[in-house]
Design an enzyme around this catalytic site. Structure first.
Site, PDB file in Angstrom:
ATOM      1  N   LYS A  23       9.916   2.723   8.092  1.00 31.93           N
ATOM      2  CA  LYS A  23       9.486   1.305   8.327  1.00 31.93           C
ATOM      3  C   LYS A  23      11.078   0.757   8.196  1.00 31.93           C
ATOM      4  O   LYS A  23      11.177  -0.137   9.280  1.00 31.93           O
ATOM      5  CB  LYS A  23       8.641   0.735   7.217  1.00 31.93           C
ATOM      6  CG  LYS A  23       7.662   0.307   7.601  1.00 31.93           C
ATOM      7  CD  LYS A  23       6.837  -0.201   6.414  1.00 31.93           C
ATOM      8  CE  LYS A  23       6.919   0.731   5.006  1.00 31.93           C
ATOM      9  NZ  LYS A  23       6.911  -0.052   3.787  1.00 31.93           N
ATOM     10  N   ARG A  96       0.722  -6.176   1.004  1.00 35.52           N
ATOM     11  CA  ARG A  96       0.233  -4.771   0.693  1.00 35.52           C
ATOM     12  C   ARG A  96      -0.956  -4.838   0.494  1.00 35.52           C
ATOM     13  O   ARG A  96      -1.781  -3.842   0.363  1.00 35.52           O
ATOM     14  CB  ARG A  96       0.953  -4.628  -0.773  1.00 35.52           C
ATOM     15  CG  ARG A  96       2.488  -4.217  -0.466  1.00 35.52           C
ATOM     16  CD  ARG A  96       2.570  -2.826  -1.002  1.00 35.52           C
ATOM     17  NE  ARG A  96       4.076  -2.228  -0.280  1.00 35.52           N
ATOM     18  CZ  ARG A  96       4.915  -1.993  -0.909  1.00 35.52           C
ATOM     19  NH1 ARG A  96       5.378  -2.274  -2.169  1.00 35.52           N
ATOM     20  NH2 ARG A  96       6.147  -1.494  -0.007  1.00 35.52           N
ATOM     21  N   ARG A 130      12.293  21.213   4.925  1.00 35.81           N
ATOM     22  CA  ARG A 130      13.330  20.568   4.495  1.00 35.81           C
ATOM     23  C   ARG A 130      14.060  21.346   3.186  1.00 35.81           C
ATOM     24  O   ARG A 130      13.316  21.663   2.321  1.00 35.81           O
ATOM     25  CB  ARG A 130      13.035  18.965   4.230  1.00 35.81           C
ATOM     26  CG  ARG A 130      14.217  18.325   3.967  1.00 35.81           C
ATOM     27  CD  ARG A 130      13.999  16.851   4.021  1.00 35.81           C
ATOM     28  NE  ARG A 130      13.355  16.509   2.908  1.00 35.81           N
ATOM     29  CZ  ARG A 130      13.345  15.074   2.317  1.00 35.81           C
ATOM     30  NH1 ARG A 130      13.648  14.286   3.423  1.00 35.81           N
ATOM     31  NH2 ARG A 130      13.022  14.882   1.422  1.00 35.81           N
ATOM     32  N   ARG A 160      12.719  21.224  -2.422  1.00 38.93           N
ATOM     33  CA  ARG A 160      12.284  20.602  -3.803  1.00 38.93           C
ATOM     34  C   ARG A 160      11.026  20.307  -4.025  1.00 38.93           C
ATOM     35  O   ARG A 160      10.339  19.339  -3.431  1.00 38.93           O
ATOM     36  CB  ARG A 160      13.194  19.096  -3.972  1.00 38.93           C
ATOM     37  CG  ARG A 160      14.525  19.486  -4.068  1.00 38.93           C
ATOM     38  CD  ARG A 160      15.284  18.327  -4.760  1.00 38.93           C
ATOM     39  NE  ARG A 160      15.077  17.081  -3.737  1.00 38.93           N
ATOM     40  CZ  ARG A 160      15.918  16.104  -3.675  1.00 38.93           C
ATOM     41  NH1 ARG A 160      17.210  16.052  -4.135  1.00 38.93           N
ATOM     42  NH2 ARG A 160      15.610  15.101  -3.142  1.00 38.93           N
ATOM     43  N   ARG A 170       2.109   9.761  -2.807  1.00 32.51           N
ATOM     44  CA  ARG A 170       2.435   8.542  -2.435  1.00 32.51           C
ATOM     45  C   ARG A 170       1.985   8.019  -1.331  1.00 32.51           C
ATOM     46  O   ARG A 170       1.518   6.899  -0.998  1.00 32.51           O
ATOM     47  CB  ARG A 170       3.874   8.144  -2.606  1.00 32.51           C
ATOM     48  CG  ARG A 170       4.653   7.942  -3.967  1.00 32.51           C
ATOM     49  CD  ARG A 170       5.888   7.895  -3.916  1.00 32.51           C
ATOM     50  NE  ARG A 170       6.382   7.053  -3.180  1.00 32.51           N
ATOM     51  CZ  ARG A 170       7.896   7.122  -2.470  1.00 32.51           C
ATOM     52  NH1 ARG A 170       8.559   8.329  -2.718  1.00 32.51           N
ATOM     53  NH2 ARG A 170       8.097   6.265  -1.721  1.00 32.51           N
TER      54      ARG A 170
END
Ligand code: ZN
Length: 213
Positions: A23, A96, A130, A160, A170
């Protein structure tokens, strides 16, 4: 979607998108391309906190106590910033909730709402490839069997796992929270969606052509 006559005309835009959808990057590219202001509520919060303003002190207190900043405070901050953006803007990080969107409608006319959609599954597999070094450099592994990649700093870039799970969580929280907002703008006929899984340049191009087509 409202018809946009020229790229020089004033445009009031809202950008929706989950964490990792890009974004902020897309908002900045759009602002460079059409000369409107980027309004990021996250940036504004940080600026007010750093400047120790009355609003900043309030915001910091909520955040320090692990609370969400209440709508009334966020709306006040956005209202102040909107008054400085007479030539159009792209809102990033606000609204939001439907309540915030209704408050926004009372302040200003929104022309279009761009939803940058990401697929949780695809993002998870992208993240699975990644590899991150302790120096901060990131690499994309050619396949899942490649567990580590030699970094130019001498270190080894590895996956990770906790990071990956956190971001997927999230995104799903964001998607369930924002679903009513997407419906709200769809009903107004202002919403359009771009595929956020493309490259940064392609997302920008499809966003641009949907606005000015
Ligand atoms: Zn490194």
């Amino acid at each position: 979607m409202k018809e946009v006559k020229s790229k020089d005309s004033k445009l009031n835009l809202v950008l929706l998108g989950a964490p990792g959808a890009g974004k902020g990057t897309q908002a900045r590219l759009l602002c460079d391309a059409i000369n409107i202001q980027h309004i990021s509520t996250g940036d504004i919060f940080r600026k007010h906190i750093a400047g120790n303003t009355e609003l900043g002190i309030q915001v910091k207190e909520y955040l320090d106590n692990g609370l969400l900043v209440p709508d009334s405070v966020t709306i006040e901050i956005v209202k102040l910033r909107l008054s400085e953006c007479k030539q159009g803007f792209v809102l990033d990080g606000f609204p939001r909730t439907v309540l915030q969107a209704q408050a926004l409608d009372e302040l200003v006319n929104i022309d279009s709402v761009i939803n940058i959609s990401v697929s949780i599954d695809k993002l998870a597999s992208r993240l699975a490839l990644r590899r991150v070094c302790h120096c901060g450099k990131t690499f994309t592994a050619p396949n899942l069997d490649v567990k580590s990649i030699q970094c130019v700093c001498g270190g080894k870039a590895v996956q990770r796992e906790d990071d990956k799970q956190a971001i997927v969580k999230r995104i799903s929280v964001y998607q369930s929270d924002t679903a009513p907002l997407i419906e709200f703008y769809q009903k107004q006929g202002k919403l359009f969606t771009v595929d956020g899984m493309q490259s940064i340049e392609l997302v920008h191009q499809s966003l641009y052509s949907k606005l000015f087509g």
